[in-house]
Design a protein around this motif. Structure first.
Motif, PDB file in Angstrom:
ATOM      1  N   LEU A 276       0.428  -0.994   0.021  1.00 56.48           N
ATOM      2  CA  LEU A 276      -0.162  -0.052  -0.483  1.00 56.48           C
ATOM      3  C   LEU A 276       0.604   1.501   0.022  1.00 56.48           C
ATOM      4  N   ARG A 277       1.687   1.159   0.284  1.00 59.94           N
ATOM      5  CA  ARG A 277       2.614   2.463   0.365  1.00 59.94           C
ATOM      6  C   ARG A 277       2.496   3.798   1.170  1.00 59.94           C
ATOM      7  N   LEU A 278       2.547   3.201   2.730  1.00 61.21           N
ATOM      8  CA  LEU A 278       1.982   4.195   3.672  1.00 61.21           C
ATOM      9  C   LEU A 278       2.749   4.308   4.173  1.00 61.21           C
ATOM     10  N   ASP A 279       3.795   3.682   4.366  1.00 61.41           N
ATOM     11  CA  ASP A 279       5.113   3.921   5.377  1.00 61.41           C
ATOM     12  C   ASP A 279       4.282   4.354   6.441  1.00 61.41           C
ATOM     13  N   LEU A 280       3.493   3.302   7.038  1.00 60.83           N
ATOM     14  CA  LEU A 280       3.002   3.316   8.456  1.00 60.83           C
ATOM     15  C   LEU A 280       4.256   3.591   9.411  1.00 60.83           C
ATOM     16  N   GLU A 281       3.938   4.199  10.137  1.00 61.58           N
ATOM     17  CA  GLU A 281       4.985   4.849  11.539  1.00 61.58           C
ATOM     18  C   GLU A 281       5.451   4.372  12.215  1.00 61.58           C
ATOM     19  N   SER A 282       6.290   3.520  12.870  1.00 61.02           N
ATOM     20  CA  SER A 282       6.474   2.893  13.981  1.00 61.02           C
ATOM     21  C   SER A 282       7.993   3.544  14.429  1.00 61.02           C
ATOM     22  N   ASP A 283       8.031   2.720  16.158  1.00 64.22           N
ATOM     23  CA  ASP A 283       8.833   2.855  16.878  1.00 64.22           C
ATOM     24  C   ASP A 283       9.922   2.873  16.185  1.00 64.22           C
ATOM     25  N   GLU A 284      11.483   3.190  17.163  1.00 64.48           N
ATOM     26  CA  GLU A 284      12.900   3.316  16.618  1.00 64.48           C
ATOM     27  C   GLU A 284      13.531   1.999  17.133  1.00 64.48           C
ATOM     28  N   GLY A 285      12.814   1.113  17.563  1.00 60.87           N
ATOM     29  CA  GLY A 285      12.774  -0.232  18.258  1.00 60.87           C
ATOM     30  C   GLY A 285      12.465  -1.417  16.636  1.00 60.87           C
ATOM     31  N   SER A 286      12.937  -2.426  17.200  1.00 55.05           N
ATOM     32  CA  SER A 286      13.781  -3.657  16.443  1.00 55.05           C
ATOM     33  C   SER A 286      12.548  -4.934  16.845  1.00 55.05           C
ATOM     34  N   PRO A 287      11.847  -5.203  16.379  1.00 60.05           N
ATOM     35  CA  PRO A 287      10.815  -5.395  14.681  1.00 60.05           C
ATOM     36  C   PRO A 287      10.093  -4.603  15.634  1.00 60.05           C
ATOM     37  N   PRO A 288       9.876  -3.294  14.482  1.00 54.46           N
ATOM     38  CA  PRO A 288       8.998  -2.073  13.900  1.00 54.46           C
ATOM     39  C   PRO A 288       7.841  -2.349  14.978  1.00 54.46           C
ATOM     40  N   ASP A 289       6.985  -1.803  15.748  1.00 51.20           N
ATOM     41  CA  ASP A 289       5.423  -1.652  16.206  1.00 51.20           C
ATOM     42  C   ASP A 289       4.914  -0.490  15.352  1.00 51.20           C
ATOM     43  N   TYR A 290       4.147  -1.063  14.533  1.00 53.04           N
ATOM     44  CA  TYR A 290       3.451  -0.499  13.427  1.00 53.04           C
ATOM     45  C   TYR A 290       1.790  -0.011  13.566  1.00 53.04           C
ATOM     46  N   SER A 291       1.737  -0.495  15.339  1.00 50.84           N
ATOM     47  CA  SER A 291       0.366  -0.077  15.913  1.00 50.84           C
ATOM     48  C   SER A 291       1.082   1.484  16.086  1.00 50.84           C
ATOM     49  N   VAL A 292       1.476   1.879  16.477  1.00 44.23           N
ATOM     50  CA  VAL A 292       1.359   3.431  16.685  1.00 44.23           C
ATOM     51  C   VAL A 292       0.731   4.172  15.504  1.00 44.23           C
ATOM     52  N   ASP A 293       0.727   3.654  15.115  1.00 43.79           N
ATOM     53  CA  ASP A 293       0.093   4.195  13.301  1.00 43.79           C
ATOM     54  C   ASP A 293      -1.222   4.644  13.624  1.00 43.79           C
ATOM     55  N   ILE A 294      -1.654   5.332  13.721  1.00 42.38           N
ATOM     56  CA  ILE A 294      -3.628   5.153  13.296  1.00 42.38           C
ATOM     57  C   ILE A 294      -4.308   4.794  12.257  1.00 42.38           C
ATOM     58  N   ARG A 295      -3.512   4.141  11.234  1.00 42.16           N
ATOM     59  CA  ARG A 295      -4.045   3.284  10.475  1.00 42.16           C
ATOM     60  C   ARG A 295      -4.445   1.521  10.427  1.00 42.16           C
ATOM     61  N   PHE A 296      -2.989   1.683  11.972  1.00 45.97           N
ATOM     62  CA  PHE A 296      -2.514   0.093  11.485  1.00 45.97           C
ATOM     63  C   PHE A 296      -4.068  -0.469  11.494  1.00 45.97           C
ATOM     64  N   ALA A 297      -5.363  -0.098  12.364  1.00 49.72           N
ATOM     65  CA  ALA A 297      -5.783  -1.427  13.109  1.00 49.72           C
ATOM     66  C   ALA A 297      -6.870  -0.988  11.900  1.00 49.72           C
ATOM     67  N   GLU A 298      -7.012  -0.099  10.828  1.00 45.62           N
ATOM     68  CA  GLU A 298      -7.623  -0.807   9.821  1.00 45.62           C
ATOM     69  C   GLU A 298      -6.816  -1.326   8.709  1.00 45.62           C
TER      70      GLU A 298
END
Length: 114
Positions: free
Chosen positions: A13-35
């Motif tokens: 989808l080329r969303l570039d979902l935001e993530s924390d700087e940790g590894s692995p990324p935590d995409y759940s910090v992005d508001i679009r994650f649930a959708e």
């Protein structure tokens, strides 16, 4: 079990979902994650239902690690379509899969004899 990962969905989808700087990324910090997660589940269900509606033998039990490349590609195509048409009630009412998706999934069902 979903057929694609959130990382694959993010890339498709080329969303570039935001993530924390940790590894692995935590995409759940992005508001679009649930959708995106809901759409992954819907795309997975669509692929599984299409295959199950034509399979005579036992239905496959794939997950994101074991799904064949064609099945993953079809799931990603459906996900992209759902994302592009989100909120468009007329588009969702059409109720058919594209020829490309059917072509990818065709090999996974048995021919029907009358």
């Amino acid at each position: 079990m979903d057929l694609i990962t959130i990382e694959e969905a993010n890339d498709q989808l080329r969303l570039d979902l935001e993530s924390d700087e940790g590894s692995p990324p935590d995409y759940s910090v992005d508001i679009r994650f649930a959708e995106v997660e809901r759409m992954i589940a819907a795309a997975t269900s669509t692929v599984e239902d299409y295959i199950a509606s034509y399979v005579v033998r036992e239905a496959p039990t794939w997950d994101e690690d074991t799904a064949p490349a064609q099945v993953k590609a079809a799931t990603l195509m459906i996900l992209a379509w759902l994302w592009e048409h989100r909120g468009d009630e007329d588009a969702l009412a059409e109720g058919y899969l594209s020829v490309a998706v059917k072509a990818l999934l065709h090999r996974y069902h048995d021919p029907v004899c009358a």
